[in-house]
Design a protein around this motif. Structure first.
Motif, PDB file in Angstrom:
ATOM      1  N   PHE A   1      35.366  28.794 -15.417  1.00  0.00           N
ATOM      2  CA  PHE A   1      35.942  29.667 -16.442  1.00  0.00           C
ATOM      3  C   PHE A   1      35.517  31.003 -16.180  1.00  0.00           C
ATOM      4  CE2 PHE A   1      35.727  25.731 -19.174  1.00  0.00           C
ATOM      5  CZ  PHE A   1      36.874  25.545 -19.120  1.00  0.00           C
TER       6      PHE A   1
ATOM      7  N   THR B   1      34.245  19.524 -21.217  1.00  0.00           N
ATOM      8  CA  THR B   1      35.065  20.106 -20.080  1.00  0.00           C
ATOM      9  C   THR B   1      35.679  18.833 -19.138  1.00  0.00           C
ATOM     10  OG1 THR B   1      33.757  22.311 -20.301  1.00  0.00           O
ATOM     11  CG2 THR B   1      35.545  21.807 -18.405  1.00  0.00           C
TER      12      THR B   1
ATOM     13  N   ASN C   1      38.194  16.933 -20.804  1.00  0.00           N
ATOM     14  CA  ASN C   1      39.399  17.505 -21.131  1.00  0.00           C
ATOM     15  C   ASN C   1      40.262  17.602 -20.077  1.00  0.00           C
ATOM     16  OD1 ASN C   1      39.216  18.116 -23.637  1.00  0.00           O
ATOM     17  ND2 ASN C   1      38.002  19.997 -23.596  1.00  0.00           N
TER      18      ASN C   1
ATOM     19  N   GLY D   1      44.185  15.991 -19.713  1.00  0.00           N
ATOM     20  CA  GLY D   1      45.164  16.757 -19.519  1.00  0.00           C
ATOM     21  C   GLY D   1      45.218  18.328 -20.188  1.00  0.00           C
ATOM     22  N   ILE D   2      44.015  18.387 -20.692  1.00  0.00           N
ATOM     23  CA  ILE D   2      43.970  19.832 -21.545  1.00  0.00           C
ATOM     24  C   ILE D   2      43.647  20.935 -20.598  1.00  0.00           C
ATOM     25  CG2 ILE D   2      42.351  21.188 -23.423  1.00  0.00           C
ATOM     26  CD1 ILE D   2      42.690  18.464 -24.732  1.00  0.00           C
ATOM     27  N   TYR D   3      42.722  20.673 -19.924  1.00  0.00           N
ATOM     28  CA  TYR D   3      42.351  21.600 -18.525  1.00  0.00           C
ATOM     29  C   TYR D   3      42.966  21.012 -17.189  1.00  0.00           C
ATOM     30  CZ  TYR D   3      39.141  23.735 -21.999  1.00  0.00           C
ATOM     31  OH  TYR D   3      38.526  24.278 -22.884  1.00  0.00           O
ATOM     32  N   HIS D   4      43.060  21.966 -16.110  1.00  0.00           N
ATOM     33  CA  HIS D   4      43.644  21.343 -15.136  1.00  0.00           C
ATOM     34  C   HIS D   4      42.350  21.739 -14.052  1.00  0.00           C
ATOM     35  CE1 HIS D   4      45.878  20.863 -11.289  1.00  0.00           C
ATOM     36  NE2 HIS D   4      46.385  20.212 -11.984  1.00  0.00           N
TER      37      HIS D   4
ATOM     38  N   ASN E   1      48.777  17.079 -16.114  1.00  0.00           N
ATOM     39  CA  ASN E   1      48.745  18.601 -16.520  1.00  0.00           C
ATOM     40  C   ASN E   1      48.895  19.029 -17.909  1.00  0.00           C
ATOM     41  OD1 ASN E   1      48.764  19.906 -13.893  1.00  0.00           O
ATOM     42  ND2 ASN E   1      50.647  18.691 -13.619  1.00  0.00           N
ATOM     43  N   SER E   2      49.032  17.799 -18.660  1.00  0.00           N
ATOM     44  CA  SER E   2      49.226  17.855 -20.061  1.00  0.00           C
ATOM     45  C   SER E   2      48.975  16.724 -20.855  1.00  0.00           C
ATOM     46  CB  SER E   2      50.642  18.526 -20.596  1.00  0.00           C
ATOM     47  OG  SER E   2      51.333  17.251 -20.309  1.00  0.00           O
ATOM     48  N   PRO E   3      48.499  16.854 -22.075  1.00  0.00           N
ATOM     49  CA  PRO E   3      48.169  15.456 -22.901  1.00  0.00           C
ATOM     50  C   PRO E   3      49.183  14.586 -22.691  1.00  0.00           C
ATOM     51  CG  PRO E   3      47.392  17.404 -24.137  1.00  0.00           C
ATOM     52  CD  PRO E   3      48.341  17.895 -22.889  1.00  0.00           C
TER      53      PRO E   3
END
Lengths: 329, 379, 517
Positions: C20, C52, C55, C59-62, C78-80
C-alpha cells in the motif's frame, strides 16, 4: 338524510382535495426511499401542472374537434416529460455532482413555482393567442369524464364512481409503489440503497442508478398531482399560486404515512378533508386557519412520536439527505 | 493491514479501472475557488439570457441594462438595499445552526412568528410609553423566534428527531397562525393586517430613511456574527460539534446544550428580522411577509460556505439578479415570476459548480489500456 | 516447500505480493496451499498481513504480483463477484448488513439470478442451509434484533447461499462468547465434512489447536511456515508468530519515586450492544513509570482508556486519582471529561482514533491546540494567541512537517498528525497520560520521537499508560506490562524480565486457563 348527504359530499370533496397530495406524497416516498430528500417536489408539482397545461393548450388551440383520447394523452405525456426534466436537474446535481440535497431541492422549488406561474400567467401573451384567459375547458372535460353509470348508483356511486380517472390512477400508483417496495426485488434493493448505500454497494447494487430512477419516477408521479389539480379539480383553469402549499403538505404526508404509500392514501384524504372541513362544520370562519394548521401539527407529532419510540421500521430511511460517495483506494 | 480501512472501503472493486474516477480534493487554491465560481456565474448568465431571448426576442444588451437598472436604478436602489438587508439578515441567523450541521429549514416560520409576536404588541400596547412599547415589540419578536427554534432543537438533541422535516413543518404552523391572526384582528376579511391596526411601538425611523434602521441592524449583525463564529467560545463549540460530535464529547462539550443554545440564537435572530419587517418597515403583517426569504437564505448561507462576509456578496448576487429580472419582466410586460426562473437557473449553476471545487476528475484512458494489456499478457 | 499446481488443491497462492503506497508492504511473496475439506488456520499478530492476503483471495484487493489458482486452474479475481464465480466467499470482521432487513432479505440482497423474486422460497433455502450445517437462525428475524453471533451467522449463510466452496472467516471468534465459539466450531466441522475448505484467521492459539487441520503462520507480511496442527504446540506456534526478540534500543530509565497515581479497582463495563467488554479490571498506574497494556486488538483496551477518561459509564468499580501535590483522593467514576478537568485532575488522553476523536480534521493546527484549553478564562472570546504559540512550539520542537500552523490537520501525514495530537496532550502538563497505539502507521523516526516524548514524561513524574500492539516495543519501553485478554486482566508482568512468548501466551489465555472453558 341531509346529514348523510353532507357527509358523502365531504368525503367526495376530501378525496378530490386529497388526490394531488396523494400523487405528491407517493412520488416523494419513492424518492426518499432511495435516500434522496427531494424538497423540490413542490416545484416539480408546479412544473408537472404547467407542462401538462402547455401541452393541452397547444392541442386545444390546434384543433377544432378535440378527441378525448388525445386530450388526455397529450397533457399527460407533456406533464410527465416536464416532471422528468425537473427531476433530472435534481438528480444530476445531487447524485452525480453530490450537491447538498436541501439546497438543491429548495432551488428547484423556487425554479418550478416560478416556471409554473410564469407560463401560467404569460402563455397567452407569449403565443399571441386570442383566447382571453388560460382555460382548458375541453381538455378538462376529458379529464373529468366519469363512469357513465355513476349517477345511477346513488350514494354508492357518488362515493366511488364520481371522479375523473386520475383519482383512481393516484390510488393505483400508491398501491403499486407500496407493492413494489414491499414485495419485489427492485423494492428490496431500493430500500437497501436508502438504508445503507455502502451495504448495497458491497452487495453489487448500482446505487446511483437506483437513486436516479427513484428520483425521476418519483418526480413524475408527483408532477401528476399538479396536472390533476389543474385539469380536473380546477376544471382546466389556471390561476397563479392557486396550487398553494400543497407540495409541502405532500411532504408532510410522507412523514404522517411513515414512508408507506398505502397509508399515504388515507393520510392524503384525511388532510384533504381538513382543507375543506370548514364548509361542513358550523364553526366560525376564523378557525379555518387553525384547521389548516392541523395537518402540519399532526405531522410534527407523528415525527416526534416516531423518533421517541425508536421503532426501527418507522424511521426515515437511514441515509436520507446524505449523498453516497465511494472513496476509491 | 488496516482493518478499519477494509471495512469502510469499497468491497466491489471494479474490474478494470473505470473510465472516469472521482476523488475528493484535499485542498483547493483560492484561485481555483474563485475561477470555478466565476465561470459558473457566467455560464448561468449566458443560459439565462438565451432563455430570455427565446421567450421575449429582446436584445441581450438591453436586457442586461434593464437588469442593472432594476437593481440599482434611481427609484429601486433603496428597495434593493432593503431586500439585501432582510435576506442577509435571515441568512446570518441560519448560519450558526448550519455550521453545527443542524439543517434549519424553518427560517421562514421563525421570521413570521417573530413578526406575529411583534404585531400583537403593536396592536395592544396602547397604554405603554412609546419607548417601552418599542422594547416590548423587539423582545416579543426575538423570544417568539427563539421558541420556534428551540422546539425542534430539543427534540433533535434528546431524541434525534429529523430537524430538516421538523423545522420545515414549523413554517406552515407559523403561516397558519398568522392567517388566524388576520381573521381575528381584522374583521374586514382583508388579507393583511395593516398600519391602521399596528399603531404602537413602531421602531424609530432614522436619517429620515425608512429602511435605514434595517440596514444598520443587519450591518451590525453581519459584523457580530462574523466575530461570534470566529472568535467566541460559543462559535468554537459550534464548529467542533458540527465537525465531529465524537471530538466534542472527548473534550467534554455538552452537545445537547450547544444544539439547543445555538438554535435559540438562530431562531431569535430570525425573529429579530421579523420584528424589523413589521415594526420598522411595513407596519403590517401577512403570511407572505418573509416572501420566501427564509428558504432563499438557506441557499445564500450555504453558497457563502457559512462565512458572514462572503454572505454579503452571495446575497447581493441573488437580490440583484432577482430584482433585475423583476424589472425585465415588468418592462416587457411579463409575469413577475420570470425572476424566480432566472434565480433558479443561476442557483443550479452555482450549486453544481461546487463539485468541480471539491472533487478531482481523472480520465483513465491510458491506464485502462495498459491494464487490459497486462491481463491479456498473463492469459 | 510448496506443492506444484494441481487439481488436488482447492486453492493455491504463488508469490503473492501486495503493498500500500510506497512504504507499507502488506504481503511479500506468499505461497499457500489449501486442500479440499480442510480447516486451515491463518495465524499471525496484528499487522502481519493476514487480512490483506485473504482480501486478495476474496477479490477486494488485487495483488501487485503473483498468481491465484483455484482447482489447479489460474484464476483472475478482480471483485467479490469474480470470487463468487470461483466459489470463494469471505466473511469480514465488520458486517455489511442492512439493519432493517430480515436475515433472508440480507442473504439474497444483490442476487439477480433472473428467477422470480420469491422471499418464501429463499427463506426455505436459508432454513435448509441452516439445518444442513447446524446453524441456529430464524430467517425472518430482523438484523437489529440480533446478537453479534446471529449477525455473523447471517454473513456466513450469505456466503454459503451464493454457493461458496472456499470460505474465509476473518477473526470470527473475536466477537463471540466461548459458548458461541463452540457452536461456530461445530458448524465449521460440519462444513468441512461437506467437503468445503475453510480458512480461518485468528490469533488465539487454543482455537487454532481446537479447530484447524493445518496452520499457516504469517509474520510481517511473509509466510513463515505451514504445519500440521496435530504435530505442533502452542509454544512453537507462538515462537513462529512473534519471532525472535528484536532489540530496538529504546531507552528506559529506572522509575523514580514511583508513587500510586491512578487506582483502578474492579471496573466492569457493558457496551451499547449489551456485550460485557471490561470484566473486573484492577490495576494501579504509578507516577514516573510507563505501564504498558498489551492484548489482542479488541480485548477492551479502547473501552478501558475511554472509561478512565470519562467517556463511558461504568457498571461498577472505581477509578481513583491521587493528587501528586497534596495526596488528596478524587473519584473519577461517572464524571464527564469536563468535570474531571474542573476537579484539577490533569488527565491527558491520546485516543486511537486521531482524526475522528482526538483532533478535528478540518480545523487548523491552532484551533486543534485550543480543543483542550478554549474554555480557559472568563472572557466570552477565545484567545488564539497561546494556542498559536503552542502550535508553533510543537511544530518546531517535534519537527512537524506542515506548510503552516494554519493548515488543516487532515492534510498532514499520519506521523505529523500524531505529533500534533501527542504534543497537545503533553502540553497541558498532565499527571496521567494515556496513549492508545501512538505509533500505529508511523515511520521509524516519528515512532522514536514519540517514544522519547513518553520517556521524558515518565522522567517528569507522569504516570504514563501505553496501549500498544508491538510486543518488542512494549518490552523495551514499559516498566510494567498489563496483559488484557477478552476484557479481563490475565496478568501484570515486569517489563524488564518478561519474555515475549510469555506475553503472547497470556494475550490468548486468561491466567493460564483457556478462555473457552
Amino acid at each position: 338524510m341531509a346529514i348523510i348527504e353532507q357527509i358523502v359530499e365531504l368525503i367526495v370533496r376530501a378525496i378530490m382535495q386529497g388526490t394531488p397530495l396523494l400523487f405528491g406524497s407517493t412520488g416523494e416516498i419513492l424518492t426518499e426511499k432511495s435516500g434522496n430528500l427531494n424538497l423540490g417536489i413542490p416545484g416539480i408539482m408546479y412544473i408537472g401542472a404547467i407542462s401538462g397545461v402547455i401541452g393541452g393548450f397547444f392541442y386545444q388551440n390546434s384543433t377544432s374537434k378535440v378527441i378525448t383520447v388525445l386530450a388526455i394523452i397529450i397533457p399527460l405525456l407533456s406533464s410527465l416529460a416536464g416532471s422528468l426534466l425537473a427531476s433530472l436537474i435534481y438528480g444530476f446535481l445531487t447524485i452525480t455532482l453530490r450537491a447538498n440535497q436541501n439546497v438543491t431541492g429548495l432551488a428547484l422549488t423556487t425554479f418550478g413555482v416560478g416556471l409554473g406561474n410564469f407560463f401560467g400567467g404569460s402563455l397567452i401573451k407569449i403565443t399571441n393567442s386570442d383566447t382571453p384567459f388560460l382555460a382548458l375547458s375541453k381538455i378538462s372535460a376529458a379529464y373529468r369524464t366519469t363512469l357513465p353509470f355513476a349517477n345511477n348508483l346513488g350514494i354508492f356511486g357518488q362515493l366511488f364512481f364520481s371522479y375523473g380517472f386520475m383519482v383512481y390512477l393516484a390510488v393505483v400508483i400508491a398501491l403499486a409503489v407500496s407493492f413494489i417496495l414491499k414485495r419485489t426485488r427492485i423494492g428490496l434493493q431500493l430500500r437497501a440503497v436508502g438504508e445503507s448505500p455502502a451495504t448495497a454497494d458491497a452487495a453489487g447494487i448500482n446505487v446511483n442508478k437506483y437513486k436516479y430512477f427513484a428520483t425521476c419516477i418519483g418526480g413524475m408521479i408527483a408532477g401528476l398531482g399538479g396536472l390533476y389539480y389543474i385539469l380536473d379539480y380546477s376544471k382546466g383553469i389556471w390561476a397563479n399560486d392557486a396550487f398553494g402549499d400543497r407540495g409541502w403538505l405532500a411532504i408532510a404526508i410522507v412523514i404522517f404515512a411513515i414512508w408507506r404509500p398505502n397509508i399515504s392514501i388515507l393520510g392524503s384524504y384525511l388532510f384533504g378533508g381538513l382543507y375543506i372541513l370548514f364548509n361542513y362544520v358550523s364553526v366560525s370562519m376564523n378557525l379555518l386557519p387553525l384547521m389548516q394548521m392541523l395537518p402540519y401539527v399532526v405531522t410534527i407529532i407523528v415525527l416526534v412520536i416516531v423518533s421517541m419510540r425508536k421503532k426501527r421500521e418507522n424511521q426515515p430511511p437511514a441515509s436520507l439527505g446524505t449523498n453516497y460517495f465511494r472513496e476509491e483506494r | 493491514m488496516n482493518k478499519t480501512a477494509v471495512s469502510t472501503k469499497d468491497y466491489t472493486h471494479v474490474k478494470k479501472a473505470p473510465f472516469i474516477t472521482i476523488t475528493k480534493r484535499d485542498a483547493t487554491s483560492l484561485k481555483r475557488n474563485i475561477l470555478v465560481r466565476v465561470i459558473a456565474i457566467i455560464a448561468a448568465l449566458v443560459v439565462s439570457s438565451v432563455i430570455t431571448l427565446l421567450i421575449t426576442g429582446e436584445n441581450p444588451i438591453r436586457l442586461f441594462s434593464t437588469v442593472i437598472d432594476g437593481a440599482f436604478g434611481q427609484f429601486r436602489i433603496w428597495g434593493t438595499a432593503q431586500s439585501v438587508a432582510m435576506l442577509l439578515g435571515i441568512a446570518l441567523a441560519l448560519t450558526p445552526a448550519f455550521k453545527m450541521k443542524f439543517w434549519n429549514t424553518g427560517g421562514e416560520g421563525q421570521v413570521l412568528i417573530g413578526a406575529l409576536a411583534s404585531a400583537l404588541v403593536m396592536m395592544t400596547a396602547s397604554s405603554l410609553p412609546h419607548w417601552l412599547a418599542c422594547i416590548l415589540v423587539v423582545l416579543a419578536g426575538i423570544c417568539a423566534g427563539a421558541i420556534w427554534g428551540i422546539i425542534p432543537a430539543v427534540f433533535k438533541a434528546y431524541w434525534k428527531t429529523n430537524e430538516t422535516l421538523f423545522t420545515l413543518m414549523m413554517n406552515y404552523v407559523a403561516i397558519q397562525l398568522i392567517k388566524f391572526f388576520l381573521k381575528v384582528a381584522d374583521k374586514s376579511g382583508s388579507s393583511t393586517v395593516g398600519p391602521s391596526l399596528l399603531q404602537y411601538g413602531r421602531l424609530p425611523v432614522i436619517f429620515e430613511q425608512q429602511y435605514m434602521l434595517n440596514i444598520i441592524v443587519v450591518a451590525v449583525l453581519t459584523a457580530m456574527m462574523y466575530i461570534y463564529l470566529r472568535t467566541s467560545k460559543h462559535g468554537y463549540e459550534i464548529a467542533v460539534v458540527g465537525e465531529s460530535e465524537n471530538t466534542a464529547k472527548y473534550i467534554g462539550i455538552n452537545v445537547k446544550k450547544v444544539i439547543i443554545r445555538t438554535m435559540a440564537l438562530s431562531g431569535a435572530l430570525c425573529g429579530l428580522i421579523g420584528v424589523l419587517l413589521v415594526g420598522a418597515t411595513s407596519y403590517s403583517i401577512d403570511p407572505n411577509l418573509a416572501a420566501g426569504n427564509g428558504f432563499t437564505a438557506i441557499m445564500v448561507s450555504w453558497l457563502a460556505k457559512f462565512n458572514p462576509i462572503i454572505m454579503i456578496f452571495t446575497t447581493l448576487l441573488i437580490v440583484v439578479l432577482s430584482r433585475g429580472a423583476e424589472n425585465v419582466s415588468m418592462t416587457l410586460g411579463l409575469n413577475k415570476s420570470f425572476s424566480d426562473i432566472l434565480t433558479g437557473i443561476i442557483l443550479f449553476f452555482i450549486i453544481g459548480c461546487e463539485f468541480f471545487i471539491n472533487y478531482k476528475i481523472h480520465f483513465n484512458i491510458a491506464k485502462k489500456e495498459s491494464k487490459e494489456v497486462e491481463f491479456n499478457g498473463n492469459n | 516447500m510448496s506443492e506444484s499446481i494441481n487439481k488436488n488443491y482447492a486453492l493455491q497462492l504463488r508469490n503473492i505480493t501486495k503493498s500500500f503506497g510506497t512504504k507499507v508492504i502488506a504481503n511479500k511473496n506468499v505461497d499457500l496451499d489449501v486442500r479440499y475439506g480442510e480447516v486451515l488456520a491463518i495465524l499471525g499478530e496484528n499487522g502481519s498481513g493476514k487480512t490483506t492476503l485473504m482480501n486478495m483471495i476474496a477479490g477486494i484487493y488485487h495483488p501487485d504480483s503473483g498468481e491465484i489458482y483455484v482447482n489447479g486452474e489460474k484464476a483472475s479475481i478482480n471483485s467479490p463477484k469474480d470470487a463468487f464465480r470461483y466459489k470463494i466467499g469471505m466473511v469480514h470482521q465488520h458486517f455489511k448488513l442492512v439493519d432493517l432487513f430480515t436475515a433472508t432479505e440480507n442473504i439474497i440482497l444483490g442476487i439477480n439470478d433472473g428467477k422470480k423474486y420469491n422471499i418464501a422460497k429463499a427463506t426455505d433455502e436459508v432454513k435448509k442451509i441452516s439445518q444442513k450445517y447446524g446453524f441456529v437462525l430464524d430467517p425472518n428475524k430482523k438484523i437489529y434484533e440480533m446478537s453479534v453471533s446471529e449477525k455473523q451467522t447471517v454473513e456466513i449463510i450469505k456466503v454459503l447461499y451464493r454457493g461458496a466452496d472456499i470460505l474465509i472467516l476473518d477473526e470470527p471468534t473475536a466477537v463471540l462468547t466461548p459458548q458461541e465459539t463452540e457452536k461456530l466450531f461445530d458448524v465449521i466441522r460440519n462444513m468441512r465434512k461437506d467437503g468445503k475448505s475453510i480458512l480461518i484467521i485468528t490469533h488465539k492459539l487454543h482455537e487454532v489447536l481446537a479447530i484447524s487441520d493445518r496452520v499457516s503462520v504469517l509474520r510481517k507480511g511473509e509466510h513463515i511456515a505451514t504445519v500440521n496442527t496435530s504435530e505442533t504446540t502452542e509454544n512453537e506456534l507462538t515462537e513462529m508468530m512473534v519471532g525472535k526478540r528484536i532489540s530496538l534500543n529504546i531507552g528506559r530509565s529506572e522509575p523514580k519515586n514511583a508513587t500510586d497515581r491512578l487506582v483502578v479497582s474492579g471496573i466492569n463495563l457493558t457496551n451499547p450492544d449489551g456485550v460485557k467488554v471490561l470484566k473486573d479490571i484492577s490495576f494501579t498506574a504509578k507516577a514516573g513509570e510507563i505501564l504498558g497494556i498489551a492484548g489482542i486488538a479488541g480485548s477492551g483496551q479502547r473501552e478501558l482508556l475511554e472509561a478512565i477518561a470519562g467517556l463511558r459509564t461504568l457498571d461498577s468499580g472505581s477509578v481513583t486519582y491521587i493528587n501528586p501535590s497534596d495526596s488528596q483522593i478524587t473519584e473519577l467514576r461517572s464524571k464527564t471529561p469536563l468535570q474531571i478537568r474542573e476537579l484539577g485532575v490533569r488527565l491527558s488522553f491520546v485516543p486511537e482514533d486521531r482524526l475522528g476523536m482526538g483532533l478535528v480534521g478540518n480545523m487548523d493546527i491552532i484551533d486543534n491546540m485550543m480543543l483542550r484549553s478554549y474554555k480557559k478564562g472568563k472572557s466570552v472570546f477565545v484567545d488564539r494567541q497561546p494556542p498559536k504559540q503552542l502550535a508553533e512550539e510543537i511544530i518546531e520542537s517535534l519537527e512537524v512537517v506542515t506548510p503552516s500552523a494554519q493548515t488543516p490537520v487532515r492534510r498532514l501525514s499520519g506521523g505529523n498528525v500524531q505529533k500534533v495530537l501527542v504534543g497537545r496532550e503533553i502540553a497541558s502538563a498532565p499527571s496521567v497520560l494515556m496513549v492508545a497505539y501512538p505509533v500505529r502507521g508511523l515511520d521509524i523516526n516519528s515512532s522514536y520521537t514519540i517514544y522519547n516524548l513518553l520517556n521524558k514524561q515518565k522522567e517528569n513524574g507522569v504516570a504514563v499508560i501505553y496501549v500498544g500492539e508491538d510486543l518488542d516495543v512494549l518490552l523495551e519501553l514499559c516498566d510494567r506490562i498489563l496483559v488484557l485478554c477478552a476484557g479481563t486482566v490475565s496478568g501484570i508482568l515486569d517489563g524488564r524480565t518478561a519474555e515475549k512468548e510469555e506475553v503472547g501466551l497470556m494475550m490468548t489465555k486468561v491466567n493460564g486457563v483457556k478462555a473457552n472453558e
